[in-house]
Scaffold this motif. Sequence first.
Motif, PDB file in Angstrom:
ATOM      1  N   ILE A  31       0.819  -1.214   0.000  1.00  0.00           N
ATOM      2  CA  ILE A  31       0.000   0.000   0.000  1.00  0.00           C
ATOM      3  C   ILE A  31       0.857   1.271   0.000  1.00  0.00           C
ATOM      4  O   ILE A  31       0.644   2.161  -0.823  1.00  0.00           O
ATOM      5  CB  ILE A  31      -0.994  -0.017   1.174  1.00  0.00           C
ATOM      6  CG1 ILE A  31      -2.030  -1.119   0.941  1.00  0.00           C
ATOM      7  CG2 ILE A  31      -1.685   1.331   1.338  1.00  0.00           C
ATOM      8  CD1 ILE A  31      -2.965  -1.342   2.090  1.00  0.00           C
ATOM      9  N   PRO A  32       1.845   1.397   0.884  1.00  0.00           N
ATOM     10  CA  PRO A  32       2.687   2.607   0.813  1.00  0.00           C
ATOM     11  C   PRO A  32       3.479   2.712  -0.481  1.00  0.00           C
ATOM     12  O   PRO A  32       3.698   3.817  -0.990  1.00  0.00           O
ATOM     13  CB  PRO A  32       3.615   2.466   2.025  1.00  0.00           C
ATOM     14  CG  PRO A  32       3.558   1.047   2.427  1.00  0.00           C
ATOM     15  CD  PRO A  32       2.199   0.569   2.049  1.00  0.00           C
ATOM     16  N   ALA A  33       3.902   1.571  -1.026  1.00  0.00           N
ATOM     17  CA  ALA A  33       4.614   1.618  -2.307  1.00  0.00           C
ATOM     18  C   ALA A  33       3.718   2.187  -3.400  1.00  0.00           C
ATOM     19  O   ALA A  33       4.142   3.013  -4.227  1.00  0.00           O
ATOM     20  CB  ALA A  33       5.100   0.219  -2.680  1.00  0.00           C
ATOM     21  N   TYR A  48      13.469   5.853   0.596  1.00  0.00           N
ATOM     22  CA  TYR A  48      12.547   5.942   1.733  1.00  0.00           C
ATOM     23  C   TYR A  48      12.549   4.642   2.535  1.00  0.00           C
ATOM     24  O   TYR A  48      12.567   4.655   3.775  1.00  0.00           O
ATOM     25  CB  TYR A  48      11.123   6.230   1.253  1.00  0.00           C
ATOM     26  CG  TYR A  48      10.955   7.541   0.530  1.00  0.00           C
ATOM     27  CD1 TYR A  48      11.817   8.614   0.772  1.00  0.00           C
ATOM     28  CD2 TYR A  48       9.925   7.723  -0.407  1.00  0.00           C
ATOM     29  CE1 TYR A  48      11.658   9.821   0.101  1.00  0.00           C
ATOM     30  CE2 TYR A  48       9.755   8.924  -1.067  1.00  0.00           C
ATOM     31  CZ  TYR A  48      10.637   9.968  -0.812  1.00  0.00           C
ATOM     32  OH  TYR A  48      10.469  11.165  -1.468  1.00  0.00           O
ATOM     33  N   VAL A  49      12.522   3.515   1.810  1.00  0.00           N
ATOM     34  CA  VAL A  49      12.482   2.215   2.482  1.00  0.00           C
ATOM     35  C   VAL A  49      13.766   1.972   3.264  1.00  0.00           C
ATOM     36  O   VAL A  49      13.737   1.540   4.424  1.00  0.00           O
ATOM     37  CB  VAL A  49      12.243   1.078   1.468  1.00  0.00           C
ATOM     38  CG1 VAL A  49      12.397  -0.283   2.145  1.00  0.00           C
ATOM     39  CG2 VAL A  49      10.863   1.199   0.849  1.00  0.00           C
ATOM     40  N   LEU A  50      14.907   2.255   2.631  1.00  0.00           N
ATOM     41  CA  LEU A  50      16.182   2.026   3.321  1.00  0.00           C
ATOM     42  C   LEU A  50      16.320   2.930   4.542  1.00  0.00           C
ATOM     43  O   LEU A  50      16.863   2.509   5.577  1.00  0.00           O
ATOM     44  CB  LEU A  50      17.354   2.263   2.362  1.00  0.00           C
ATOM     45  CG  LEU A  50      17.535   1.203   1.265  1.00  0.00           C
ATOM     46  CD1 LEU A  50      18.694   1.574   0.346  1.00  0.00           C
ATOM     47  CD2 LEU A  50      17.778  -0.174   1.891  1.00  0.00           C
ATOM     48  N   GLU A  51      15.814   4.144   4.433  1.00  0.00           N
ATOM     49  CA  GLU A  51      15.854   5.039   5.591  1.00  0.00           C
ATOM     50  C   GLU A  51      14.957   4.505   6.708  1.00  0.00           C
ATOM     51  O   GLU A  51      15.337   4.525   7.886  1.00  0.00           O
ATOM     52  CB  GLU A  51      15.404   6.441   5.193  1.00  0.00           C
ATOM     53  CG  GLU A  51      15.500   7.446   6.343  1.00  0.00           C
ATOM     54  CD  GLU A  51      15.117   8.855   5.928  1.00  0.00           C
ATOM     55  OE1 GLU A  51      15.087   9.733   6.805  1.00  0.00           O
ATOM     56  OE2 GLU A  51      14.849   9.064   4.721  1.00  0.00           O
ATOM     57  N   ALA A 351       8.671  -0.699   8.354  1.00  0.00           N
ATOM     58  CA  ALA A 351       9.660   0.304   7.958  1.00  0.00           C
ATOM     59  C   ALA A 351       9.327   0.900   6.598  1.00  0.00           C
ATOM     60  O   ALA A 351       9.599   2.080   6.342  1.00  0.00           O
ATOM     61  CB  ALA A 351      11.052  -0.324   7.923  1.00  0.00           C
ATOM     62  N   VAL A 352       8.716   0.109   5.717  1.00  0.00           N
ATOM     63  CA  VAL A 352       8.291   0.636   4.422  1.00  0.00           C
ATOM     64  C   VAL A 352       7.186   1.661   4.626  1.00  0.00           C
ATOM     65  O   VAL A 352       7.206   2.757   4.032  1.00  0.00           O
ATOM     66  CB  VAL A 352       7.790  -0.516   3.517  1.00  0.00           C
ATOM     67  CG1 VAL A 352       7.343   0.033   2.156  1.00  0.00           C
ATOM     68  CG2 VAL A 352       8.869  -1.564   3.335  1.00  0.00           C
ATOM     69  N   LEU A 357       5.661   7.345   4.596  1.00  0.00           N
ATOM     70  CA  LEU A 357       4.930   8.419   5.278  1.00  0.00           C
ATOM     71  C   LEU A 357       5.836   9.605   5.578  1.00  0.00           C
ATOM     72  O   LEU A 357       5.468  10.767   5.370  1.00  0.00           O
ATOM     73  CB  LEU A 357       4.327   7.896   6.585  1.00  0.00           C
ATOM     74  CG  LEU A 357       2.903   7.348   6.569  1.00  0.00           C
ATOM     75  CD1 LEU A 357       2.523   6.845   7.948  1.00  0.00           C
ATOM     76  CD2 LEU A 357       1.907   8.394   6.093  1.00  0.00           C
ATOM     77  N   THR A 358       7.036   9.311   6.068  1.00  0.00           N
ATOM     78  CA  THR A 358       7.968  10.380   6.452  1.00  0.00           C
ATOM     79  C   THR A 358       8.656  10.984   5.242  1.00  0.00           C
ATOM     80  O   THR A 358       8.732  12.207   5.091  1.00  0.00           O
ATOM     81  CB  THR A 358       9.026   9.834   7.434  1.00  0.00           C
ATOM     82  OG1 THR A 358       8.359   9.241   8.552  1.00  0.00           O
ATOM     83  CG2 THR A 358       9.942  10.939   7.905  1.00  0.00           C
TER      84      THR A 358
END
Length: 483
Positions: A31-33, A48-51, A351-352, A357-358
């Motif tokens: 969903i976030p992707a 974003y994912v790695l962060e 985390a994803v 979101l951030t």
Amino acid sequence: MLTILGFAMIATFLVLIMMKKMSPIAALVLIPALFCVFVGKGAHLGDYVLEGVGNLAPTAAMLMFAIVYFGVMIDVGLFDPIVRGILRFCKADPLRIVVGTAVLAAIVSLDGDGSTTFMITVSAMYPLYKRLKMSLVVMTGVAATANGVMNTLPWGGPTARAATALKVDAADIFVPMIPALAVGLLFVFVLAYVLGRRERKRLGVLTLDDVLETETVTETVLVRTGGGKGTDRSPTGGAGTGADAASQNEGAASQKDDAESQNDDEDDERLQGLDPDRATLRPKLYWFNACLTVALLAAMIMEILPIPVLFLLGAALALTVNFPKMADQKARVAAHAENVLNVSGMVFAAAVFTGVLTGTGMVKHMADWLVGAIPEGMGPHMGIVTGLLSLPLTYFMSNDGFYFGVLPVLAEAGAAHGVSPLEIARASLVGQALHMSSPLVPAVYVLVGMAKVEFGDHTKFTVKWAALTSLVVLGAGILFGII
């Protein structure tokens, strides 16, 4: 636009998992992707994912080794005396069992870590709920809400974050809030009593003997219908002689009496689900394990080392001392591997969600919109406003995002109307009862995973009671003049 998409993403996630259209892990990732692409920042998804993974990696490590450590402590019998005491109180009464769940969760929550609280509580209470066919979401809901209230302890996280964000003393925040939090915890016990009465009404008033007798009869029937002695036929094809049947019946009755007598002597052990003769018990090392656990918790409170490091060292030491043989150590790790994989996988999936979101700025726009929607006339009542906002914001955001991103803005708005930062900080703790059931809290996946409850079912049942508990804390704070 980002505000609308942010709320839409969260709503889509919640609806899909509550309707069981997607698993939580898949929903947290896909969903976030998808929304990241809608925002037009699909090219930055990897960053974003790695962060997000980098930010949550210490939490995942902490949970992994905490599960191993406390799993080993459960295996070796450290918590057996506590469990027996709670279970002696509970017996087979659904009302007592639900109240006992709340009491046990509140006591274990003193360590300040939700994951360990849920591991110990579920390990102790799950066999009772299953044996009596009680609702498992009642167990998860009561445990999560009790832990949420206790999560406000200075070493639990939110209080320390609020103190850091607003540059005030944690003791000045927490100590005045104790009466309001005590009322909140009392409300959780009352809630447990009400839910327990509902379970008792649904299941009937049971006794320990009733449960064990039912189980014994069931086991006997299963054996006899499988073609045992009770169904033998004579060589001529007719039924056995009356003497043979009487002899068989007497033998079966004698065996049943012996079994029931043995069961009566082992009531507590059979219902508690912790085998008193399990091979992993280490009674000679009980005080070593107790001292190690106390030292570990003390080190966490004193912040001698980062919590993931402490649990890593603790797990390694516990395994080495209790199970010196390599094969035994591997067996213990393998025994808890399923929980470790489920929880760590859920954390990295979350985390994803948090990363998108951030990274896309959705969280900031959502927070700014909510703060901007506060009417000017509410300025002098920013404490109450902060308390009310803490419910949705700490549910849809991480504690870090709320306390370091939103709380300073609320404090600044309150300061303009003469509301002290301490009052704002205290009000910000109100939503923690609800926060502990947020899909962004890794510990909740330990709870639902060990209890074998669907996250959507837990959410539908718990959210209303947890929100009500938070409002009770807020009301008590206003009544006592704390907020």
